[in-house]
Design an enzyme around this catalytic site. Sequence first.
Site, PDB file in Angstrom:
ATOM      1  CE  LYS A 173      47.689  50.888  38.669  1.00 55.00           C
ATOM      2  NZ  LYS A 173      48.518  49.127  37.905  1.00 55.00           N
ATOM      3  CG  ASN A 201      47.816  45.484  38.282  1.00 57.57           C
ATOM      4  OD1 ASN A 201      48.901  46.354  38.445  1.00 57.57           O
ATOM      5  ND2 ASN A 201      47.453  45.746  37.088  1.00 57.57           N
ATOM      6  CE  LYS A 259      47.821  46.653  47.071  1.00 54.71           C
ATOM      7  NZ  LYS A 259      47.813  45.104  46.830  1.00 54.71           N
ATOM      8  CB  VAL A 262      41.560  43.085  38.356  1.00 47.73           C
ATOM      9  CG1 VAL A 262      42.884  41.709  37.382  1.00 47.73           C
ATOM     10  CG2 VAL A 262      40.517  42.140  37.087  1.00 47.73           C
ATOM     11  CG  ASP A 292      50.560  55.993  59.981  1.00 50.68           C
ATOM     12  OD1 ASP A 292      51.291  55.872  58.893  1.00 50.68           O
ATOM     13  OD2 ASP A 292      49.895  56.864  59.733  1.00 50.68           O
TER      14      ASP A 292
END
Length: 635
Positions: free
Chosen positions: A419, A456, A377, A464, A351
């Site tokens: 973003k 994206n 994300k 999407v 991790d």
Amino acid sequence: MPILHRLSARGLIAYGHDIVMAALSFLITIYLREGGFDYVWDVVKPGAIVFTLIAAVVFWGSGLYRGVWRYASMNDLMAITRAATMTLLLFILVMFAWTRLEALPRSAPFINWFVLMALLGGPRFIYRIAKDKRVDLGTLDDMARRVPVLLVGASDEAELFIRSLRRSEDAPYRVVGIVSLSEGRVGRMIHGVEVLTEGGDVAGALAKLGTLGGKPQRLILTRHDVDGPTVRALLDAAATHGLSMARLPRLTDFRPESGGAPQIMPIAVEDLLGRPQTPLDRDAMRDLVKGRRVLVTGAGGSIGGELARQIADFEPAVLGLLDVSEFALYSIDREVLERAPDIARRAIIADVRDRARIATVIDDIKPDLVFHAAALKHVPLVEGNPFEGVRTNIAGTVSVADACRAGGVAAMVMISTDKAVNPTSVMGATKRIAERYCQTCDLRGGTRFVTVRFGNVLGSTGSVVPLFQRQLAQGGPLTVTHPDMTRYFMTVREAVELVLQASVHALEHADTEGRIFVLEMGEPVKIIDLARQMIRLAGLRPDEDVKIEFTGMRPGEKLFEEIFHGSEPPIKTATPGVLLASPRADDGADVGRLIDELRNAAESADRPRLNALIQTLVPEYTPDETSPSRAASDA
């Protein structure tokens, strides 16, 4: 009249049309031959009646009405020729037996043959042309939404493909040119599409199309008799110029259907991009990676997995794959093994939030390059779990960056997102803070810290496109949050090549310290247009076969994304398609202290303190007032 029931209503109309044309052809013939009907009317009247009756019988038995006018072809022309010839021969025999052809001009039957051919064939081909041309009467927007393609092979299959596109109002593709594999066809046209080059010269065709502003997104091979070396050369040319490549299916290839419903056609995500992919310098990427020790964090994710695949192709000395998910790590490790069995691999379950564990990994592998793709994300999920977003996206990045600096790593590349520019979500804000930390580290010297920002990624986990694909497979509807929502898009391959290219550029140019690498991604795409395009590429009609529903914006979402902040003016680089964002001045010690406080707030689940610190580190952050984390902090 039972025989008439064999014809459809359209067949009867066509039959009546041809009988009228036969009568007209005889009258026109006499008029053309004699200049009028006055002195031969006694011959014209019975001759027209006999000719029409003979034509009616011949036409009925000739099979002219089994074809479809829309698809009139050479076979139909031959059938018309046979029917017209038979009609004229029988007419001559009947008139000879009746009148010995005394009053009928000898040239009349020959003239009549040509007139009858024109009157029978002309309307059929005019009808077909009108049907085929109807797409060309559409709006410029209709043509612009179609994926531009370049055909390889001036073959019968190419002609059929172009013709089928012209007939369809919802065709997903438009052909911008043809590359011939044989010689001597340059400059010729197939249904208005020009053969640009010969001998498989894709580069030449693209150069010609570039001057006309019609660069394609995809290369389509139309022939199936092409040898292996030629196909490999075409694949190399497509990759060099940033094109995807496909092959037309054989018309004789049938695929079984399941459950009585037609199978959804596979969708190539490259076709959704709305622009050609950006080709980058793969030779320079190979020089960067070959013989070096490389570590990829988040290797089981979409970007990390593609990084691992491309890096494996470039022959690193050691490839370390790190992920917190056992299954994701196992999957990419097996894929790399099968792809490049001779490469030394290390599959590491860890991790990135565990500072001690990451430091041990860096010390053990001793990488020259670290690609940091591990992140949370998904905007709504991080919005609902802000503490985890901070711990992974910020604290995880800090632990990797600090271990890289302590371990003497040559360069660490951090994957960011658009973003992070003027963020309205916790995810965007955490990525912006991670950017700031890496920028301040880069300005200190020593290990290079390269930040790569892009939009994206088509087809990545949680994006999407997979959602739309699942909804399409279920018959719809496709769900869009807002009709005006737009996004920048790129393919996974483009994203990873940008990451590698940015690494090359950063290591070769010291003047890029503290800057963020950004790919020119063209114009943003409306999500609703993306949904409609996917429906069309699946062979269906938007709003008819598959509905689109609006569900409302989710917490943390923006209507549109930006790739540069107002204080980050873009700077062009020597690499086409790659830009640099100017650094924003930062006090590294202050950033580090605030990040430590932010980590503590996340560990203690102190939401008000967490939001206040995010606002301090990212002043342009405007949180969504409806988000779960914001509502909880205001309570």
